[in-house]
Scaffold this motif. Structure first.
Motif, short mmCIF file in Angstrom:
data_model
loop_
_atom_site.label_atom_id
_atom_site.label_comp_id
_atom_site.label_asym_id
_atom_site.label_seq_id
_atom_site.Cartn_x
_atom_site.Cartn_y
_atom_site.Cartn_z
N MET B 1 0.85 -1.19 0.00
CA MET B 1 0.00 0.00 0.00
C MET B 1 0.89 1.25 0.00
O MET B 1 1.82 1.36 0.78
N THR B 2 0.62 2.16 -0.86
CA THR B 2 1.44 3.36 -0.89
C THR B 2 0.88 4.40 0.06
O THR B 2 -0.25 4.30 0.52
N ALA B 3 1.69 5.39 0.33
CA ALA B 3 1.26 6.46 1.24
C ALA B 3 0.03 7.17 0.67
O ALA B 3 -0.88 7.56 1.39
N MET B 4 0.00 7.32 -0.64
CA MET B 4 -1.12 8.03 -1.27
C MET B 4 -2.43 7.28 -1.02
O MET B 4 -3.44 7.87 -0.65
N ASN B 5 -2.40 5.96 -1.23
CA ASN B 5 -3.61 5.18 -1.02
C ASN B 5 -4.10 5.29 0.41
O ASN B 5 -5.29 5.37 0.66
N ARG B 6 -3.17 5.29 1.32
CA ARG B 6 -3.56 5.35 2.72
C ARG B 6 -4.29 6.64 3.03
O ARG B 6 -5.22 6.67 3.80
N LEU B 7 -3.86 7.70 2.41
CA LEU B 7 -4.48 8.99 2.69
C LEU B 7 -5.96 9.00 2.32
O LEU B 7 -6.73 9.74 2.89
N HIS B 8 -6.31 8.16 1.35
CA HIS B 8 -7.71 8.15 0.92
C HIS B 8 -8.59 7.34 1.85
O HIS B 8 -9.79 7.31 1.68
N ASP B 9 -7.98 6.66 2.78
CA ASP B 9 -8.76 5.76 3.62
C ASP B 9 -8.37 6.01 5.07
O ASP B 9 -7.60 5.28 5.66
N ARG B 10 -8.90 7.09 5.61
CA ARG B 10 -8.45 7.49 6.94
C ARG B 10 -9.24 6.77 8.02
O ARG B 10 -10.39 7.12 8.30
N THR B 11 -8.61 5.79 8.64
CA THR B 11 -9.27 5.03 9.70
C THR B 11 -9.28 5.83 11.00
O THR B 11 -10.23 5.78 11.76
N ILE B 12 -8.20 6.54 11.23
CA ILE B 12 -8.15 7.42 12.40
C ILE B 12 -7.98 8.84 11.88
O ILE B 12 -7.09 9.09 11.06
N GLU B 13 -8.81 9.73 12.31
CA GLU B 13 -8.65 11.12 11.90
C GLU B 13 -8.80 12.03 13.11
O GLU B 13 -9.81 12.01 13.81
N VAL B 14 -7.76 12.81 13.35
CA VAL B 14 -7.71 13.68 14.52
C VAL B 14 -7.46 15.10 14.05
O VAL B 14 -6.52 15.33 13.28
N THR B 15 -8.30 16.02 14.47
CA THR B 15 -8.05 17.41 14.08
C THR B 15 -8.20 18.35 15.28
O THR B 15 -9.09 18.20 16.09
N GLY B 16 -7.27 19.28 15.33
CA GLY B 16 -7.34 20.39 16.29
C GLY B 16 -7.47 20.00 17.74
O GLY B 16 -8.12 20.69 18.54
N LEU B 17 -6.82 18.89 18.11
CA LEU B 17 -6.97 18.41 19.49
C LEU B 17 -6.26 19.34 20.46
O LEU B 17 -5.09 19.68 20.28
N ARG B 18 -7.00 19.74 21.49
CA ARG B 18 -6.43 20.62 22.50
C ARG B 18 -6.85 20.15 23.88
O ARG B 18 -8.00 19.77 24.09
N LYS B 19 -5.88 20.13 24.80
CA LYS B 19 -6.20 19.73 26.18
C LYS B 19 -5.34 20.54 27.14
O LYS B 19 -4.13 20.62 26.98
#
Lengths: 268, 330
Positions: B1-19
């Motif tokens: 699997m190439t890096a490009m393919n992986r980007l199209h299938d985001r199993t974990i997606e984290v955005t703007g996490l702040r704690k």
């Protein structure tokens, strides 16, 4: 490693409701029963020390205080209550261990009924303490304890004992969630010591005045008085309501507190 | 699997996490995504925010801001549903010492609501896959550290979760157990499990991860494949080996920018003109009566990446030379 079958084909119930909650609690209870039965320490704490406590009061103190058997009848209910409190306190250590080991973290990431691990601790404590009553009372009977309770009195005494174990165990569970393992293990000293400052072992009017005020108004006095009445076949008077109020109050506060702390407590 | 393919299938997606805890900012705007079957390593020192990130993703704590999605499930609004998508193996092998390996697994299978028959076969298969069949009936109190870790990982896999979180999975393991765990993790990913792991070890990130996020002070300061990260850093090193610790110390004293490695009996010196620098270093050591036993030229390591990106030294005692052994010219 041989290839592990992954994503597909694991039959798994996605339904969640009362049934799965009961199953989760049953699994957690089984875990606690195993913990008790498999440790020498926990076996001694649960079943040997209570018998020793009973022996100390009945044989050693009982012999010195009165020889006609009346003291035995007076002291056994208080000793029984002391043993149940002491037995409930071991839940604090077990809960603190679960927090420290990261097990609570792991359970919280499972799709199980919320605080089922705490329920498991509590149900196991009820079972453990009721079982521990058998040798404790057996020893007392052998040494001359003669409870006059009829069937109704016994049923009442058992129900009362269950409520007491629930209240003490939820309180201990709350302590276990808040304290380190070492600090949690000192909780049983409170349960071991506080009953002495009540009417469990000597009537409070033999105490100094300043102590009598405390002894008359702390929860152990009405709890022990009620247990003594139930086991001696006497109808408990007002003390029953005072005792119930204390126990239900402790139970409610501890249960709500433990549930809130459990939801927030994360081992970093 | 190439890096490009992986980007199209985001199993974990984290955005703007702040704690934040009071005034202390633990995480500040953390973004990353992990594709199916990918191994993503959060690499950083203690206190960088690795465990906090894992704790948020695994529903243990709530962030102040940000979004987390696992397998398409919004973790913050539907935590109980998200818990079916992942399993967590924490820093401490949290298995019950008073139960046997098989009992630990069976308990977790029950808590995972597996059917009775699936439970039995699953426990047996996992014990076998993790080489624990012989120890299945022994209490975990009698297990070695490596066995506990294997059991811990097996427990996480009991319900075959599509996503696995591993928080510092090899902390406290001896090198052989560590290598064994690495190959297990690699095989899981090859079979389609998405893996997010945290580590303090550059070597671990480099060997295991398809992509690495370097986290420091609550922010991901760089991310990419280990090769991409190393490409951001210029500079080769000369690695001189010696026979004794004394020689290493005396040789290291000859160059201000030298870094000594007493375990490996080596001195690392950054270089831009390898031939000239080798010649002058050999001359200087010869003048001081120190004998160089071996010379290697090493490319930049993740250590260098770490130093360049964060401005401070790599977090652990495990030296760069560990990672560069394989690059050494014979």
């Amino acid at each position: 490693m041989t290839a592990i079958e992954l994503a597909p084909g694991i039959p798994r119930s996605h339904h969640q409701g009362f049934g799965t909650a009961v199953a989760d609690i049953a699994t957690m209870t089984g875990r606690e029963v195993r913990r008790t039965l498999r440790g020498v320490d926990s076996l001694i704490t649960a079943f040997v020390i209570p018998v020793c406590i009973m022996l100390v009061f009945v044989v050693i103190f009982g012999g010195a205080i009165e020889s006609d058997g009346n003291y035995v009848n007076y002291v056994v209910p208080g000793t029984l209550v002391l043993c149940l409190g002491f037995g409930s306190a071991s839940t604090a250590i077990a809960v603190a261990q679960d927090v420290t080991s990261g097990t609570v973290n792991r359970f919280k990431t499972l799709p199980v009924f919320g605080s089922s691990v705490l329920y498991g601790h509590v149900v196991a404590s009820v079972v453990r303490n009721l079982v521990a009553c058998i040798p404790v009372l057996g020893v007392a009977l052998l040494l001359g304890y003669r409870p006059a309770a009829e069937f109704g009195g016994w049923v009442g005494a058992i129900a009362f004992a269950v409520l007491m174990i629930l209240a003490f165990t939820w309180l201990s569970a709350l302590g276990g969630l808040l304290l380190s393992v070492d600090a949690a293990s000192s909780i049983n000293f409170v349960f071991l010591f506080l009953p002495y400052l009540s009417s469990g072992f000597v009537p409070t009017d033999t105490m100094p005045v300043w102590l009598r005020g405390f002894a008359d108004h702390q929860p152990y006095t009405p709890i022990i008085e009620t247990m003594r009445d139930l086991l001696s076949g006497t109808a408990p008077g007002n003390t029953l309501w005072v005792a119930l109020a204390w126990m239900l109050g402790i139970l409610l506060v501890s249960y709500v507190g433990a549930t809130i702390v459990f939801a927030k407590r994360v081992k970093e | 699997m190439t890096a490009m393919n992986r980007l199209h299938d985001r199993t974990i997606e984290v955005t703007g996490l702040r704690k934040t805890y009071g005034k202390h900012v633990v995480l500040d705007s953390v973004d990353f995504s992990v594709g199916r079957g990918e191994i993503y390593a959060l690499l950083g020192p203690n206190g960088a925010g690795k465990t906090t990130t894992i704790n948020i993703l695994s529903t243990l704590i709530k962030p102040d801001a940000g979004t987390v999605s696992i397998g398409g499930v919004d973790v913050l609004s539907r935590p109980q549903e998200a818990r079916r998508m992942f399993a967590l193996t924490g820093q401490y092998a949290s298995v019950d010492e008073f139960q046997t390996g098989a009992e630990n697994l069976a308990m977790m299978a029950r808590l995972g609501h597996l059917g009775t028959r699936a439970r039995r076969t699953r426990v047996r298969d996992l014990l076998e896959a993790f080489d624990l069949t012989d120890a299945a009936g022994k209490r975990v109190a009698d297990y070695s550290g490596g066995m506990r870790r294997r059991l811990d990982l097996a427990i996480s896999l009991i319900a075959a979760p599509p996503v696995l979180f591993l928080d510092e999975p090899t902390t406290g393991l001896d090198p052989r157990s560590r290598a064994g765990l690495w190959s297990l993790v690699a095989e899981l990913a090859a079979n389609g499990t998405t893996i997010l792991l945290t580590t303090q070890y550059l070597e671990e990130a480099e060997r295991l991860a398809h992509r690495v996020g370097v986290i420091d002070g609550g922010t991901i300061v760089a991310s990419g494949t280990p090769v991409e990260l190393k490409a951001q850093v210029s500079g080769e090193h000369l690695v001189f080996s010696f026979a004794t610790v004394d020689d290493v110390q005396r040789a290291a004293a000859l160059r201000q920018n030298a870094e000594s490695d007493l375990d490996e009996l080596a001195v690392r010196v950054p270089t831009e003109h390898a031939v000239a620098d080798i010649r002058s270093f050999l001359a200087d050591t010869a003048d001081h009566g120190v004998a160089v036993t071996d010379i290697a030229i090493a490319g930049p390591s993740l250590d260098d990446v770490f130093l360049t990106l964060t401005g401070h030294q790599a977090p652990t005692g495990r030296r760069a030379s560990d990672t560069n052994d394989k690059e050494k010219a014979a």
